[in-house]
Design an enzyme around this catalytic site. Structure first.
Site, mmCIF file in Angstrom:
data_model
loop_
_atom_site.group_PDB
_atom_site.id
_atom_site.type_symbol
_atom_site.label_atom_id
_atom_site.label_comp_id
_atom_site.label_asym_id
_atom_site.label_seq_id
_atom_site.Cartn_x
_atom_site.Cartn_y
_atom_site.Cartn_z
ATOM 1 N N HIS A 1 9.463 -2.463 -2.959
ATOM 2 C CA HIS A 1 10.829 -2.377 -2.395
ATOM 3 C C HIS A 1 11.803 -3.176 -3.265
ATOM 4 C CE1 HIS A 1 8.475 -1.990 1.522
ATOM 5 N NE2 HIS A 1 9.187 -0.881 1.498
ATOM 6 N N ARG B 1 1.439 -1.148 4.220
ATOM 7 C CA ARG B 1 0.187 -0.964 4.978
ATOM 8 C C ARG B 1 -0.991 -1.690 4.323
ATOM 9 N NH1 ARG B 1 2.707 4.329 6.257
ATOM 10 N NH2 ARG B 1 2.958 4.333 8.519
#
Ligand code: PAF
Length: 288
Positions: free
Chosen positions: A43, A193
């Site tokens: 990100h 995740r």
């Protein structure tokens, strides 16, 4: 360019839109990075890409319920707004838009967007409600944050095509910029995740990246028949008992329609369950 002013946290869609519109009025180029939070280096690389070419960068943090299927991990999806804000502040992000579910989906919300064939294979086939949820929330976010450019990661390759299709078909005046997948030192793709994985599962998770490397090497050696590539990849996964393959797909780049021979730019995509955690990865096998 990094700003010295502190990052503003906005929860209201109306306030976020007003601030972005005012900044655009003053001539600033706005970059936008939509996320579901639990930010990792992948990100942050998108935020940095935006900071490099835009005057102000907006990051949205919203765990979007409509893109999770009924038995998926919506409830346990990692959330850490405090830490996300600290990271974004350090980079010089201008605004974080972190709406509530009610803000994004007021009672009575029913519209869902179907972008057509790019959403039909791979993730779209395995998780039929996923891309309508993604397309809907991304369009809503683009309405709230009318940015000049929006940044997405190659790790979610099919998602990048869904967003490009959406922007083209619905005349959204935002340029979609796709940035390379960021990997851990051993090659595992960064993902929020990954936080679910135990130490042993983390070792097994490497099998996804290794399968992509194997296929790339086979193609470089001249193996172009997809049946043969598939056989070799499945053989590779058989050595990882903790990994349950959901799909291995060889698809034409740009359309994500299955190919039988590697005779055009082809993306290999893989989805697998490592323990209870579903992971995806992909790589272009040939061409630029
Ligand atoms: O890639 C994600 O994190 C999400 O799918 C997105 C684009 C933020 C939409 O919820």
């Amino acid at each position: 360019m990094p700003s010295t002013a502190s990052t503003q946290l906005i929860h209201s869609a109306q306030e976020a839109r007003a601030a972005v519109e005012a900044a655009k009025q003053s001539g600033d180029v706005i970059g936008f990075v939509p996320t579901m939070g639990a930010l990792h280096e992948g990100h942050l690389s998108l935020v940095e890409a935006s900071l490099d070419v835009c005057d102000r960068t907006v990051v949205s943090i919203f765990v979007n319920p409509t893109q999770f299927g009924p038995n998926e991990d919506l409830d346990r999806y990692p959330r850490d707004l405090e830490q996300d804000l600290q990271r974004l502040e350090k980079l010089g992000c201008w605004m974080v838009f972190a709406p509530s579910t009610e803000e994004m989906y007021p009672p009575g919300s029913e519209t869902l967007i179907d972008v057509g064939s790019v959403a039909g294979t791979m993730e779209g086939a395995a998780r039929p409600t996923h891309f309508p949820g993604v397309a809907t929330v991304v369009l809503k976010l683009f309405q709230i944050v009318p940015a000049d450019r929006a940044f997405f990661g190659q790790k979610d390759y099919q998602q990048t095509l869904v967003v490009k299709q959406l922007v083209r078909d619905l005349s959204v005046p935002t340029e979609v910029v796709v940035c390379p997948t960021v990997r851990e030192a051993d090659g595992v793709a960064m993902s929020s995740r990954n936080a679910y994985l135990s130490t042993d599962e983390r070792c097994q998770a490497l099998s996804l990246w290794k399968s992509l490397q194997l296929a790339k090497q086979l193609v470089a050696e001249g193996v172009t028949d997809v049946t043969e590539l598939n056989r070799r990849v499945q053989q590779h996964f058989a050595a990882f008992p903790g990994v349950e393959v959901d799909y291995v797909a060889f698809v034409e780049a740009g359309t994500v329609q299955p190919v039988t021979t590697i005779d055009r730019p082809t993306v290999m995509a893989v989805a697998a369950r490592v323990g209870k955690t579903r992971l995806i990865d992909n790589q272009l096998l040939n061409g630029a």
